[in-house]
Design a protein around this motif. Structure first.
Motif, PDB file in Angstrom:
ATOM      1  N   ASP A  50      -3.981   8.770  -0.890  1.00 49.86           N
ATOM      2  CA  ASP A  50      -3.182   7.826  -0.686  1.00 49.86           C
ATOM      3  C   ASP A  50      -3.063   6.701  -1.662  1.00 49.86           C
ATOM      4  OD1 ASP A  50      -2.440   8.983   1.888  1.00 49.86           O
ATOM      5  OD2 ASP A  50      -4.439   8.056   2.679  1.00 49.86           O
ATOM      6  N   GLU A  51      -3.540   6.739  -3.037  1.00 47.89           N
ATOM      7  CA  GLU A  51      -3.560   5.841  -3.837  1.00 47.89           C
ATOM      8  C   GLU A  51      -2.337   6.056  -5.249  1.00 47.89           C
ATOM      9  OE1 GLU A  51      -7.271   4.603  -5.641  1.00 47.89           O
ATOM     10  OE2 GLU A  51      -8.138   4.582  -3.420  1.00 47.89           O
ATOM     11  N   PHE A  52      -1.350   5.657  -4.937  1.00 46.70           N
ATOM     12  CA  PHE A  52      -0.264   5.927  -5.923  1.00 46.70           C
ATOM     13  C   PHE A  52       0.107   4.560  -6.568  1.00 46.70           C
ATOM     14  CE2 PHE A  52       0.162   8.650  -2.320  1.00 46.70           C
ATOM     15  CZ  PHE A  52       0.267   9.992  -2.915  1.00 46.70           C
ATOM     16  N   LEU A  53      -0.412   3.653  -6.396  1.00 46.85           N
ATOM     17  CA  LEU A  53       0.237   2.498  -7.124  1.00 46.85           C
ATOM     18  C   LEU A  53      -0.872   2.057  -8.394  1.00 46.85           C
ATOM     19  CD1 LEU A  53       1.078   0.350  -4.060  1.00 46.85           C
ATOM     20  CD2 LEU A  53       2.496   1.692  -5.361  1.00 46.85           C
ATOM     21  N   ASP A  54      -0.411   1.029  -9.385  1.00 49.55           N
ATOM     22  CA  ASP A  54      -1.199   0.599 -10.379  1.00 49.55           C
ATOM     23  C   ASP A  54      -1.965  -0.490  -9.838  1.00 49.55           C
ATOM     24  OD1 ASP A  54       0.781  -1.459 -10.016  1.00 49.55           O
ATOM     25  OD2 ASP A  54       1.387  -1.505 -12.253  1.00 49.55           O
ATOM     26  N   ALA A  55      -2.742  -1.125 -10.712  1.00 44.70           N
ATOM     27  CA  ALA A  55      -3.759  -1.984 -10.373  1.00 44.70           C
ATOM     28  C   ALA A  55      -2.961  -3.260  -9.673  1.00 44.70           C
ATOM     29  CB  ALA A  55      -4.597  -2.285 -11.412  1.00 44.70           C
ATOM     30  N   SER A  56      -1.861  -3.506 -10.118  1.00 47.45           N
ATOM     31  CA  SER A  56      -1.026  -4.739  -9.574  1.00 47.45           C
ATOM     32  C   SER A  56      -0.477  -4.473  -8.263  1.00 47.45           C
ATOM     33  CB  SER A  56      -0.281  -5.418 -10.794  1.00 47.45           C
ATOM     34  OG  SER A  56       0.964  -4.182 -10.912  1.00 47.45           O
TER      35      SER A  56
ATOM     36  N   LYS B 254       0.872  -1.248   0.170  1.00 46.29           N
ATOM     37  CA  LYS B 254      -0.014   0.094   0.034  1.00 46.29           C
ATOM     38  C   LYS B 254       0.899   1.324   0.184  1.00 46.29           C
ATOM     39  CE  LYS B 254      -3.825  -2.226   0.232  1.00 46.29           C
ATOM     40  NZ  LYS B 254      -4.875  -1.983  -0.845  1.00 46.29           N
ATOM     41  N   SER B 255       0.090   2.550  -0.086  1.00 44.42           N
ATOM     42  CA  SER B 255       0.936   3.668  -0.355  1.00 44.42           C
ATOM     43  C   SER B 255       0.033   4.766   0.459  1.00 44.42           C
ATOM     44  CB  SER B 255       1.014   4.140  -1.724  1.00 44.42           C
ATOM     45  OG  SER B 255      -0.091   4.266  -2.421  1.00 44.42           O
TER      46      SER B 255
ATOM     47  N   VAL C 171       5.598   4.075   0.194  1.00 44.65           N
ATOM     48  CA  VAL C 171       5.008   2.632  -0.018  1.00 44.65           C
ATOM     49  C   VAL C 171       5.926   1.754   0.806  1.00 44.65           C
ATOM     50  CG1 VAL C 171       5.032   1.140  -2.102  1.00 44.65           C
ATOM     51  CG2 VAL C 171       4.841   3.596  -2.448  1.00 44.65           C
ATOM     52  N   ARG C 172       5.231   0.667   1.041  1.00 41.89           N
ATOM     53  CA  ARG C 172       5.930  -0.350   1.618  1.00 41.89           C
ATOM     54  C   ARG C 172       5.773  -1.824   0.678  1.00 41.89           C
ATOM     55  NH1 ARG C 172       7.459  -1.663   6.587  1.00 41.89           N
ATOM     56  NH2 ARG C 172       6.146  -0.211   7.751  1.00 41.89           N
TER      57      ARG C 172
END
Length: 109
Positions: free
Chosen positions: A53-59, A14-15, A28-29
């Motif tokens: 808090d949403e910095f990541l792609d779908a994967s 998560k981020s 990000v961890r």
């Protein structure tokens, strides 16, 4: 060092976003390790997150810019796809101890 958050707040895969001394930061961890970067795309200079808090792609395996879809390696911040390919996010020195996650003081861009 400046306190960022409790270790339990940043769970695996998560981020989170933070404002520290007028600098926007994302953390990000991944594989138990914490990585922190300035929340600023090297292409347009805009914030990266889709929603708070949403910095990541779908994967959840890459950091993704919400503006133009550029993809960055979590471990290094290097852009591997998109208009800023070959550039990198600005890494923020961070550490973790029993009290939580910390960053070294940095100046805003």
């Amino acid at each position: 060092m400046k306190y960022l958050c409790d270790s339990a707040a940043l769970i695996e895969g998560k981020s989170l976003g933070f404002d520290v001394d007028e600098l926007k930061i994302l953390a990000v961890r991944r594989a138990g390790q914490v990585y922190a970067y300035a929340n600023r795309c090297p292409h347009r200079g805009v914030a990266l997150e889709w929603r708070a808090d949403e910095f990541l792609d779908a994967s959840a395996s890459l950091i993704q810019c919400a503006t133009h879809g550029a993809l960055f390696l979590i471990e290094s911040g290097e852009c591997v796809a998109g208009p800023c390919e070959g550039k990198s996010l600005r890494a923020i020195d961070c550490g973790e101890d029993a009290q939580g996650i910390w960053i070294n003081p940095v100046e805003a861009d």
